[in-house]
Write a protein that holds these residues in place. Structure first.
Motif, short mmCIF file in Angstrom:
data_model
loop_
_atom_site.label_atom_id
_atom_site.label_comp_id
_atom_site.label_asym_id
_atom_site.label_seq_id
_atom_site.Cartn_x
_atom_site.Cartn_y
_atom_site.Cartn_z
N TYR A 68 -8.74 8.28 2.88
CA TYR A 68 -9.48 8.48 3.38
C TYR A 68 -10.67 9.67 3.80
O TYR A 68 -11.25 9.64 4.52
CB TYR A 68 -8.47 8.60 4.92
CG TYR A 68 -9.30 8.78 6.78
CD1 TYR A 68 -9.28 7.89 6.89
CD2 TYR A 68 -9.01 9.93 7.42
CE1 TYR A 68 -10.40 7.38 8.16
CE2 TYR A 68 -9.01 10.02 8.17
CZ TYR A 68 -9.48 9.13 9.66
OH TYR A 68 -10.00 8.90 10.88
N LYS A 107 -14.82 7.18 5.25
CA LYS A 107 -13.16 7.40 6.20
C LYS A 107 -13.39 5.83 5.96
O LYS A 107 -12.48 5.23 7.23
CB LYS A 107 -12.93 7.16 7.45
CG LYS A 107 -12.95 9.33 7.58
CD LYS A 107 -12.96 10.07 9.07
CE LYS A 107 -12.57 11.57 8.42
NZ LYS A 107 -14.41 12.05 8.47
N HIS A 109 -10.21 2.74 5.61
CA HIS A 109 -9.23 2.74 6.31
C HIS A 109 -8.50 1.73 5.55
O HIS A 109 -7.07 2.21 5.76
CB HIS A 109 -9.90 2.55 8.16
CG HIS A 109 -8.37 3.20 8.45
ND1 HIS A 109 -7.61 2.90 9.43
CD2 HIS A 109 -8.90 4.43 9.70
CE1 HIS A 109 -6.57 4.16 10.10
NE2 HIS A 109 -7.51 3.84 10.31
N HIS A 166 -10.75 -0.96 12.58
CA HIS A 166 -9.53 0.02 11.52
C HIS A 166 -9.34 -0.30 10.63
O HIS A 166 -8.16 -0.64 9.32
CB HIS A 166 -8.57 0.40 12.41
CG HIS A 166 -9.14 1.97 13.09
ND1 HIS A 166 -10.26 2.18 13.89
CD2 HIS A 166 -7.91 3.09 12.64
CE1 HIS A 166 -10.25 3.39 13.84
NE2 HIS A 166 -9.23 4.05 13.71
#
Length: 361
Positions: A68, A107, A109, A166
């Motif tokens: 991440y 990032k 995920h 996400h």
């Protein structure tokens, strides 16, 4: 006599539960506990990791996971060797059309494989989903423009806007489902037409009543998803601190776990009455049990399909690093990713301990 009998019964129950847990053990399969980037080409247990999140077994038998804050995708081979397959380690949104190893992320995920063996990655702060062609090693964006927003339904997924997506998972029909958490909706990319639609949520957070229809009912921070063998979509709501099962065919939502309050109570009792603490991962095993990453309580909890009870499986409720061995004495640190293998082994991204661990009997 009655009091003594009750104590005996309680003691027997505790011994029984203890022996059941004694069947399980936990060990580290990657990471030294030190945050960093090292070890490629060598044993994963001697490598430095940087915040491992989503984890999945690939069709080649290896494990793949997101780093991440490391901005990379790495692979743990069946022989335990670790390598990097995507990402330079720099923050950015570049590389489409070229080698995944030269791409930048912001990032990453979670990740999943499709039926063709290609790897899909949620690039969260880039508000996009990207794909690595595992035959060529090339990366492309398949959903999202890179700009935050909520738009594009009915049109091409590459022109749609997300707000910090996400979690992703492929449904039984092969379509890609996306937790668009910032918009409080779940969206679907039809993999034949490449068009996108919203299938759950209203765009605004709200209560999700038990028995409500999927369409038109609010969700409060849909964070993680998985499908069970019957084709039901399971959803963890991060802000809602609850777990729901969505029967997409019958258009019905069933409340599974969490009373809506944040906490770490109810282990061993009815899952609906328990408190959860920012659940950020869900995986359904072959028996229908729901394994939950209860991130803010630094634990892995499981909804038993037979009893409906919530069981603590890993962790103490406190942020800590291990030790390996007894899963109920093994501290975790804000875990995120989870994967249940065919043999029942449970793999966890122990994020802030910078380790990947496995729980097995």
């Amino acid at each position: 006599m009655h009091f003594r009998s009750s104590l005996v019964a309680l003691a027997f129950l505790l011994i029984s539960n203890g022996s059941a847990r004694a069947d399980w053990s936990i060990e580290t399969i990657a990471g030294t506990g030190k945050q960093g980037f090292s070890g490629d080409g060598g044993p994963a247990t001697k490598a430095e990791l940087d915040n491992p999140f989503g984890i999945v077994r690939g069709p080649d038998g290896a494990f793949y996971y997101c780093e991440y804050t490391g901005q990379r995708i790495r692979r743990i081979g069946k022989d335990g060797t670790i390598t990097t397959i995507a990402g330079t380690g720099q923050v950015g949104f570049t590389g489409d059309g070229g080698p995944a190893l030269e791409a930048t992320f912001n990032k990453p995920h979670e990740l999943r494989f499709d039926t063709f063996g290609d790897l899909y990655i949620v690039d969260m702060v880039n508000h996009a989903v990207r794909k690595i062609d595992m035959k060529t090693g090339m990366i492309t964006t398949i959903a999202g423009t890179g700009q935050p927003g909520y738009g594009g339904d009915g049109g091409p997924a590459v022109k749609a806007q997300f707000k910090q997506p996400h979690s992703i998972q492929f449904g039984p029909e092969g379509d890609l489902y996306i937790c668009d958490i910032g918009n409080h909706v779940i969206r679907k990319v039809d993999m034949k037409t490449k068009r996108i639609s919203t299938i759950a949520g209203t765009g605004k957070p709200g209560e999700t009543p038990d028995g409500a229809p999927v369409k038109g009912t609010p969700l409060k921070g849909p964070r993680s998803i998985d499908f069970d063998a019957a084709g039901n979509l399971w959803v963890c709501t991060r802000e809602g601190n609850q777990v729901f099962k969505l029967d997409l065919k019958a258009d019905r939502i069933t409340h599974i776990a969490g009373n809506g309050k944040k906490g770490f109570t109810g282990n061993g009792g009815p899952a609906k009455l328990a408190t959860l603490s920012g659940p950020k991962g869900v995986a359904i095993d072959a028996a229908g049990n729901a394994w939950l990453v209860d991130t803010e309580s630094h634990s892995i909890r499981m909804v038993d399909a037979k009893t409906g009870n919530l069981e603590l499986m890993i962790g103490t409720g406190q942020k800590h690093d291990g030790p390996d061995g007894d899963p109920l004495k093994c501290g975790l640190a804000r875990p995120h990713g989870i994967w249940v293998d065919k043999d029942g082994a449970v793999f966890v991204g122990d994020s802030e301990n910078h380790r990947v661990r496995v729980l097995k009997k």
